[in-house]
Motif scaffolding. Sequence first.
Motif, PDB file in Angstrom:
ATOM      1  N   TYR A 153       8.031   7.474  10.175  1.00  9.60           N
ATOM      2  CA  TYR A 153       7.194   6.762  10.746  1.00  9.60           C
ATOM      3  C   TYR A 153       5.709   6.701  10.120  1.00  9.60           C
ATOM      4  O   TYR A 153       5.285   8.132   9.778  1.00  9.60           O
ATOM      5  N   ILE A 154       4.829   6.070   9.859  1.00 11.34           N
ATOM      6  CA  ILE A 154       3.847   5.950   9.102  1.00 11.34           C
ATOM      7  C   ILE A 154       2.556   6.024  10.252  1.00 11.34           C
ATOM      8  O   ILE A 154       2.392   4.941  11.193  1.00 11.34           O
ATOM      9  N   ALA A 155       1.676   6.885  10.243  1.00 12.34           N
ATOM     10  CA  ALA A 155       0.376   6.664  10.993  1.00 12.34           C
ATOM     11  C   ALA A 155      -0.800   5.736  10.278  1.00 12.34           C
ATOM     12  O   ALA A 155      -0.935   6.071   9.377  1.00 12.34           O
ATOM     13  N   ALA A 156      -1.158   4.760  10.928  1.00 13.76           N
ATOM     14  CA  ALA A 156      -1.712   3.662  10.456  1.00 13.76           C
ATOM     15  C   ALA A 156      -2.718   3.078  11.511  1.00 13.76           C
ATOM     16  O   ALA A 156      -2.588   3.095  12.677  1.00 13.76           O
ATOM     17  N   SER A 157      -3.952   2.841  10.757  1.00 10.99           N
ATOM     18  CA  SER A 157      -5.071   2.193  11.830  1.00 10.99           C
ATOM     19  C   SER A 157      -5.722   0.860  10.871  1.00 10.99           C
ATOM     20  O   SER A 157      -5.936  -0.038  11.303  1.00 10.99           O
ATOM     21  N   ALA A 158      -6.050   1.250   9.718  1.00 11.17           N
ATOM     22  CA  ALA A 158      -6.896   0.133   8.725  1.00 11.17           C
ATOM     23  C   ALA A 158      -5.751  -0.811   8.421  1.00 11.17           C
ATOM     24  O   ALA A 158      -4.585  -0.531   8.273  1.00 11.17           O
ATOM     25  N   PRO A 159      -6.157  -2.079   8.123  1.00 14.83           N
ATOM     26  CA  PRO A 159      -5.305  -2.814   7.767  1.00 14.83           C
ATOM     27  C   PRO A 159      -4.372  -2.789   6.503  1.00 14.83           C
ATOM     28  O   PRO A 159      -3.235  -3.121   6.332  1.00 14.83           O
ATOM     29  N   LYS A 160      -4.903  -2.249   5.320  1.00 19.43           N
ATOM     30  CA  LYS A 160      -3.958  -1.941   4.130  1.00 19.43           C
ATOM     31  C   LYS A 160      -2.896  -1.128   4.722  1.00 19.43           C
ATOM     32  O   LYS A 160      -1.532  -1.418   4.192  1.00 19.43           O
ATOM     33  N   ILE A 161      -3.153   0.163   5.359  1.00 21.52           N
ATOM     34  CA  ILE A 161      -1.843   0.915   5.796  1.00 21.52           C
ATOM     35  C   ILE A 161      -0.972   0.372   6.894  1.00 21.52           C
ATOM     36  O   ILE A 161       0.124   0.861   6.688  1.00 21.52           O
ATOM     37  N   LEU A 162      -1.703  -0.330   7.615  1.00 23.08           N
ATOM     38  CA  LEU A 162      -0.770  -1.049   8.791  1.00 23.08           C
ATOM     39  C   LEU A 162       0.273  -2.194   8.044  1.00 23.08           C
ATOM     40  O   LEU A 162       1.297  -2.099   8.215  1.00 23.08           O
ATOM     41  N   LYS A 163      -0.400  -2.766   6.936  1.00 21.98           N
ATOM     42  CA  LYS A 163       0.707  -3.541   6.185  1.00 21.98           C
ATOM     43  C   LYS A 163       1.746  -3.035   5.592  1.00 21.98           C
ATOM     44  O   LYS A 163       3.025  -3.215   5.359  1.00 21.98           O
ATOM     45  N   LEU A 164       1.300  -1.777   4.621  1.00 23.04           N
ATOM     46  CA  LEU A 164       2.191  -0.947   3.987  1.00 23.04           C
ATOM     47  C   LEU A 164       3.425  -0.337   4.911  1.00 23.04           C
ATOM     48  O   LEU A 164       4.279  -0.499   4.591  1.00 23.04           O
ATOM     49  N   SER A 165       2.807  -0.092   6.194  1.00 18.99           N
ATOM     50  CA  SER A 165       3.769   0.588   6.996  1.00 18.99           C
ATOM     51  C   SER A 165       4.902  -0.820   7.392  1.00 18.99           C
ATOM     52  O   SER A 165       6.041  -0.317   7.657  1.00 18.99           O
ATOM     53  N   GLY A 166       4.337  -1.880   7.902  1.00 18.33           N
ATOM     54  CA  GLY A 166       5.170  -2.884   8.126  1.00 18.33           C
ATOM     55  C   GLY A 166       6.228  -3.053   6.817  1.00 18.33           C
ATOM     56  O   GLY A 166       7.622  -3.383   7.215  1.00 18.33           O
ATOM     57  N   ARG A 167       5.973  -2.807   5.754  1.00 20.44           N
ATOM     58  CA  ARG A 167       6.676  -3.048   4.644  1.00 20.44           C
ATOM     59  C   ARG A 167       7.880  -1.969   4.352  1.00 20.44           C
ATOM     60  O   ARG A 167       8.826  -2.100   4.136  1.00 20.44           O
ATOM     61  N   ILE A 168       7.378  -0.741   4.383  1.00 20.66           N
ATOM     62  CA  ILE A 168       8.134   0.301   4.009  1.00 20.66           C
ATOM     63  C   ILE A 168       8.815   1.267   5.282  1.00 20.66           C
ATOM     64  O   ILE A 168       9.793   2.062   5.008  1.00 20.66           O
ATOM     65  N   ALA A 169       7.979   1.528   6.124  1.00 18.35           N
ATOM     66  CA  ALA A 169       8.375   2.301   7.275  1.00 18.35           C
ATOM     67  C   ALA A 169       9.694   1.830   8.139  1.00 18.35           C
ATOM     68  O   ALA A 169       9.780   0.718   8.658  1.00 18.35           O
ATOM     69  N   ASP A 170      10.052   2.838   8.866  1.00 16.36           N
ATOM     70  CA  ASP A 170      11.118   2.959  10.115  1.00 16.36           C
ATOM     71  C   ASP A 170      10.344   2.474  11.291  1.00 16.36           C
ATOM     72  O   ASP A 170      10.881   2.199  12.293  1.00 16.36           O
ATOM     73  N   GLY A 171       8.950   3.106  11.448  1.00 14.78           N
ATOM     74  CA  GLY A 171       8.321   2.967  12.590  1.00 14.78           C
ATOM     75  C   GLY A 171       6.716   3.141  12.362  1.00 14.78           C
ATOM     76  O   GLY A 171       6.630   3.543  11.150  1.00 14.78           O
ATOM     77  N   ILE A 183      -4.697  -4.232  19.449  1.00 14.12           N
ATOM     78  CA  ILE A 183      -3.209  -4.112  19.247  1.00 14.12           C
ATOM     79  C   ILE A 183      -2.584  -5.413  18.615  1.00 14.12           C
ATOM     80  O   ILE A 183      -1.778  -5.054  17.736  1.00 14.12           O
ATOM     81  N   GLU A 184      -2.844  -6.471  19.170  1.00 10.62           N
ATOM     82  CA  GLU A 184      -2.489  -7.649  18.764  1.00 10.62           C
ATOM     83  C   GLU A 184      -2.823  -7.984  17.523  1.00 10.62           C
ATOM     84  O   GLU A 184      -1.916  -8.404  16.471  1.00 10.62           O
ATOM     85  N   GLY A 185      -4.146  -7.415  16.948  1.00  9.69           N
ATOM     86  CA  GLY A 185      -4.224  -7.608  15.318  1.00  9.69           C
ATOM     87  C   GLY A 185      -3.529  -6.537  14.670  1.00  9.69           C
ATOM     88  O   GLY A 185      -2.944  -7.037  13.481  1.00  9.69           O
ATOM     89  N   ALA A 186      -3.267  -5.484  15.057  1.00 10.21           N
ATOM     90  CA  ALA A 186      -2.334  -4.379  14.345  1.00 10.21           C
ATOM     91  C   ALA A 186      -1.142  -4.776  14.270  1.00 10.21           C
ATOM     92  O   ALA A 186      -0.567  -4.904  13.016  1.00 10.21           O
TER      93      ALA A 186
END
Length: 330
Positions: A153-171, A183-186
């Motif tokens: 699982y990736i810890a994420a807050s900023a848009p770029k790491i949120l997008k990376l998390s969606g692409r490669i993480a399990d959670g 929350i909706e924006g994230a």
Amino acid sequence: MLSKGVGLFPTEPVGAMRDYVHLAESLGYDNVWIGDSQNIWRESSTVLGAAAVGTERIVFGTGVTNAVTRHPSVLASSWATLAEYTGNRVVLGIGTGDSSLRTMGLTPQKLAELEASIAELRELFARNTVTEPESGAGYHLNYLSEPARIPVYIAASAPKILKLSGRIADGVIVLVGTAPEFIEGALRTIEEGAKESGRTLEDLRIVLWTPTAIDTDRTRARDLVRAHVSRVCIRPLPAPIDPDLEAAVNRIRESYDYYHHMDTEAAHADLVPDELVDLFALAGTPEECLKRLRDIESLGVDQVSIVPFVRPGESRAGTIRTFAGLVDQL
């Protein structure tokens, strides 16, 4: 149904941390996330191992570790060992590095470096050989008899790491506050990343990480979370906020002291107005917190993981119990 997790920073001796974990398991918590910041808290791997003894169900994770202070070989070995001991009740929570690095004047990883580190960890868990970049030598986990099944699982807050998390993480451990619009924006950003790898939000587990204080005195509750709110809001914000609040955020950014990371009595906590607390924390009376949880539940988050804050010297057990009771009312 919204599951419940608890994030515990090792600010107390190992025995106390173990007691919190066992209490959480008895109350039906699904996950416990242990903070990893070696210069300000006790050693996370020791806490994780000790707390796992005697548990049967709860899943252990880091909230969160990094692949700089923890070389990938060390991370892979420690998590494969914990997975073996607990019967795979583990989740590796990882980020670019925060207080564990900044307290030594070091810079967190770039996103490409984080992605490469995660790829290396997955290769090691799969019993494959990876190349150490400085020496050029190949290495692997020699003792594994079969692949280790460890979600990342990736810890994420900023848009770029949120997008990376969606692409490669399990959670994704989402640290964007508790306001529904944040929350909706994230979630939209995570979904964009998920689409890049042919997935949807349904393929990921979303954990909302939130500073929490629940008290019949709402002012006292808000005061307890201000230090953590200050850390959340100095990151790139997930949505526009009022210009006056933006000015307050800038003042917090200028004064933040990483050696008082999450310290309820930190000076930078005094700079956090109530309006920011409302956006970035679960803090207030039980009734107020239950209302916010109902709002969150409707958004598609899988788990709310609280970071309980109390006065220095007080036990976090009361907050752990109260939150469990609130979730049971949903």
